[in-house]
Design a protein around this motif. Structure first.
Motif, PDB file in Angstrom:
ATOM      1  N   THR A   9       0.814  -1.205   0.000  1.00  0.00           N
ATOM      2  CA  THR A   9       0.000   0.000   0.000  1.00  0.00           C
ATOM      3  C   THR A   9       0.855   1.265   0.000  1.00  0.00           C
ATOM      4  N   GLY A  10       0.269   2.301  -0.508  1.00  0.00           N
ATOM      5  CA  GLY A  10       0.821   3.639  -0.464  1.00  0.00           C
ATOM      6  C   GLY A  10      -0.340   4.583  -0.262  1.00  0.00           C
ATOM      7  N   SER A  11      -0.044   5.780   0.201  1.00  0.00           N
ATOM      8  CA  SER A  11      -1.109   6.749   0.410  1.00  0.00           C
ATOM      9  C   SER A  11      -0.602   8.145   0.072  1.00  0.00           C
ATOM     10  N   ALA A  12      -1.539   9.011  -0.241  1.00  0.00           N
ATOM     11  CA  ALA A  12      -1.200  10.389  -0.568  1.00  0.00           C
ATOM     12  C   ALA A  12      -2.279  11.321  -0.039  1.00  0.00           C
ATOM     13  N   THR A  13      -1.850  12.487   0.386  1.00  0.00           N
ATOM     14  CA  THR A  13      -2.773  13.559   0.759  1.00  0.00           C
ATOM     15  C   THR A  13      -2.390  14.790  -0.043  1.00  0.00           C
ATOM     16  N   TYR A  14      -3.336  15.682  -0.251  1.00  0.00           N
ATOM     17  CA  TYR A  14      -3.081  16.935  -0.966  1.00  0.00           C
ATOM     18  C   TYR A  14      -3.917  18.006  -0.301  1.00  0.00           C
ATOM     19  N   GLN A  15      -3.267  19.027   0.213  1.00  0.00           N
ATOM     20  CA  GLN A  15      -3.964  20.118   0.886  1.00  0.00           C
ATOM     21  C   GLN A  15      -3.843  21.365   0.034  1.00  0.00           C
ATOM     22  N   GLY A  16      -4.967  21.992  -0.250  1.00  0.00           N
ATOM     23  CA  GLY A  16      -5.007  23.088  -1.198  1.00  0.00           C
ATOM     24  C   GLY A  16      -5.235  22.485  -2.571  1.00  0.00           C
ATOM     25  N   LEU A  17      -5.474  23.321  -3.552  1.00  0.00           N
ATOM     26  CA  LEU A  17      -5.790  22.804  -4.876  1.00  0.00           C
ATOM     27  C   LEU A  17      -4.865  23.386  -5.932  1.00  0.00           C
ATOM     28  N   LYS A  72      -0.235  21.396  -1.727  1.00  0.00           N
ATOM     29  CA  LYS A  72       0.951  20.680  -1.262  1.00  0.00           C
ATOM     30  C   LYS A  72       0.515  19.272  -0.880  1.00  0.00           C
ATOM     31  N   GLY A  73       1.277  18.302  -1.325  1.00  0.00           N
ATOM     32  CA  GLY A  73       0.941  16.926  -1.026  1.00  0.00           C
ATOM     33  C   GLY A  73       2.019  16.229  -0.226  1.00  0.00           C
ATOM     34  N   HIS A  74       1.646  15.070   0.315  1.00  0.00           N
ATOM     35  CA  HIS A  74       2.573  14.193   1.023  1.00  0.00           C
ATOM     36  C   HIS A  74       2.228  12.758   0.644  1.00  0.00           C
ATOM     37  N   VAL A  75       3.257  11.971   0.408  1.00  0.00           N
ATOM     38  CA  VAL A  75       3.075  10.582   0.014  1.00  0.00           C
ATOM     39  C   VAL A  75       3.807   9.690   1.014  1.00  0.00           C
ATOM     40  N   SER A  76       3.198   8.543   1.311  1.00  0.00           N
ATOM     41  CA  SER A  76       3.776   7.583   2.257  1.00  0.00           C
ATOM     42  C   SER A  76       3.645   6.179   1.694  1.00  0.00           C
ATOM     43  N   GLN A 111       3.774   1.839   2.726  1.00  0.00           N
ATOM     44  CA  GLN A 111       3.530   0.875   3.788  1.00  0.00           C
ATOM     45  C   GLN A 111       4.786   0.592   4.602  1.00  0.00           C
ATOM     46  N   SER A 112       5.928   0.487   3.924  1.00  0.00           N
ATOM     47  CA  SER A 112       7.182   0.153   4.612  1.00  0.00           C
ATOM     48  C   SER A 112       7.687   1.292   5.487  1.00  0.00           C
ATOM     49  N   GLY A 113       7.221   2.503   5.223  1.00  0.00           N
ATOM     50  CA  GLY A 113       7.691   3.659   5.964  1.00  0.00           C
ATOM     51  C   GLY A 113       8.921   4.312   5.352  1.00  0.00           C
ATOM     52  N   ILE A 114       9.461   3.741   4.271  1.00  0.00           N
ATOM     53  CA  ILE A 114      10.612   4.346   3.604  1.00  0.00           C
ATOM     54  C   ILE A 114      10.247   5.758   3.132  1.00  0.00           C
ATOM     55  N   LEU A 115       9.053   5.909   2.605  1.00  0.00           N
ATOM     56  CA  LEU A 115       8.523   7.238   2.348  1.00  0.00           C
ATOM     57  C   LEU A 115       7.482   7.498   3.428  1.00  0.00           C
ATOM     58  N   ALA A 116       7.674   8.558   4.188  1.00  0.00           N
ATOM     59  CA  ALA A 116       6.734   8.899   5.250  1.00  0.00           C
ATOM     60  C   ALA A 116       6.465  10.400   5.174  1.00  0.00           C
TER      61      ALA A 116
END
Length: 142
Positions: free
Chosen positions: A5-13, A18-22, A24-29
């Protein structure tokens, strides 16, 4: 069956978001991404860079296992991938992933290596999922 799994958030349009991606392994957090990391040089990542890393690592692992299966037990494989994002109407399309391989496999016949590498390119899971041209160039050192 494996599911990751991976996940992403995006605040503002749009460009101001600005987004953040993570992963499952936590390598990207909460690794930053957005317009300026994708089309500019702001620190962070972007989808094309992540696809390039996934394709390079998937192909290289597939080739490693194929070479081992063919009886080779020593070597070094270094792959880079260049993913191309082109304008497509009002949006964009990933049109190409160009793999470039530098390989050292002692004792392998160049024709055999080329066949094994072509098969790995065609059959690694990331190559199969891409709806884009996938190319491979390579340099083989014996």
């Amino acid at each position: 069956m494996t599911t990751r799994t991976g996940s992403a958030t995006y605040q503002g349009l749009g460009k101001d978001g600005k987004g953040h991606v993570s992963t499952q392994s936590g390598i990207l957090a909460d690794t930053p991404y957005g317009f300026n990391t994708r089309f500019g040089d702001e620190p962070g990542t972007n989808p094309e860079e992540l696809i390039a890393a996934a394709h390079a690592s998937c192909f290289t692992m597939a080739l490693s296992f194929a070479l081992a299966g063919a009886g080779f037990n020593d070597g070094t494989l270094e792959t880079s991938a260049k993913v191309t994002l082109d304008k497509d109407g009002d949006g964009f399309t990933i049109t190409k992933s160009a793999l470039d391989l530098k390989a050292t496999v002692p004792g392998i016949d160049p024709a055999q290596f080329e066949q094994i590498a072509a098969d790995a390119k065609a059959n690694c899971p990331v190559s199969k999922v891409l709806n884009a041209e996938v190319s491979l160039t390579h340099t083989l050192n014996g």
